[in-house]
Design a protein around this motif. Structure first.
Motif, short mmCIF file in Angstrom:
data_model
loop_
_atom_site.label_atom_id
_atom_site.label_comp_id
_atom_site.label_asym_id
_atom_site.label_seq_id
_atom_site.Cartn_x
_atom_site.Cartn_y
_atom_site.Cartn_z
N MET A 1 1.11 4.09 -2.95
CA MET A 1 0.76 5.48 -2.64
C MET A 1 1.77 6.48 -3.20
O MET A 1 1.48 7.66 -3.31
N ASN A 52 -3.30 7.90 -5.93
CA ASN A 52 -3.97 8.48 -4.77
C ASN A 52 -4.68 7.39 -3.98
O ASN A 52 -4.73 6.23 -4.39
N ARG A 53 -5.23 7.76 -2.84
CA ARG A 53 -5.83 6.79 -1.92
C ARG A 53 -6.94 5.97 -2.56
O ARG A 53 -7.02 4.76 -2.37
N GLU A 54 -7.82 6.62 -3.32
CA GLU A 54 -8.93 5.91 -3.96
C GLU A 54 -8.43 4.91 -5.01
O GLU A 54 -8.95 3.80 -5.12
N ARG A 93 0.83 -1.21 0.00
CA ARG A 93 0.00 0.00 0.00
C ARG A 93 0.87 1.25 0.00
O ARG A 93 0.62 2.20 -0.76
N GLN A 94 1.92 1.27 0.81
CA GLN A 94 2.81 2.43 0.87
C GLN A 94 3.52 2.66 -0.46
O GLN A 94 3.65 3.80 -0.91
N GLN A 138 -6.91 1.90 -3.27
CA GLN A 138 -7.94 1.01 -2.74
C GLN A 138 -8.58 0.18 -3.85
O GLN A 138 -8.83 -1.01 -3.70
#
Length: 112
Positions: free
Chosen positions: A91, A95-97, A87-88, A100
């Protein structure tokens, strides 16, 4: 002479075992990226970036778990750590969305 033959056999076995692990990681990451690229609009460079990250994740998990006799809780800890690291890394480019959605699609690819 026997030592040379035994050493050579052990080296070949180690290389073969490593190739199998990498083959699994490569197939799994290819399947995940295929689903991700079909569902999201990302560039070829970003797809390559995602595939490399996922490949490293799967290969690393296999190295840490395979043949170690870990309990289910210990395996889950390895998977959680790998998920956080992945995840890092994602990123840094997304972006976050988007991250995910990538993770959701990766999980969906396991079920196919």
């Amino acid at each position: 002479m026997k030592k040379i033959l035994i050493t050579t056999a052990l080296c070949l076995f180690a290389l073969f075992a490593e190739a199998q692990e990498n083959k699994f990681a490569a197939n799994r990451s290819e399947n995940a990226v295929a689903l991700i690229t079909s569902q999201m609009e990302i560039s070829d460079a970003d797809a390559e970036f995602i595939q490399q990250i996922l490949y490293n994740k799967y290969a690393s998990n296999a190295r840490k778990i395979r043949g170690k006799g870990l309990s289910e809780d210990e395996k889950k800890a390895v998977y959680r750590t790998a998920a956080k690291e992945t995840r890092q890394k994602l990123m840094t480019k997304f972006n976050r969305e988007e991250v995910q959605k990538i993770i959701d699609l990766e999980r969906k690819s396991f079920k196919k």
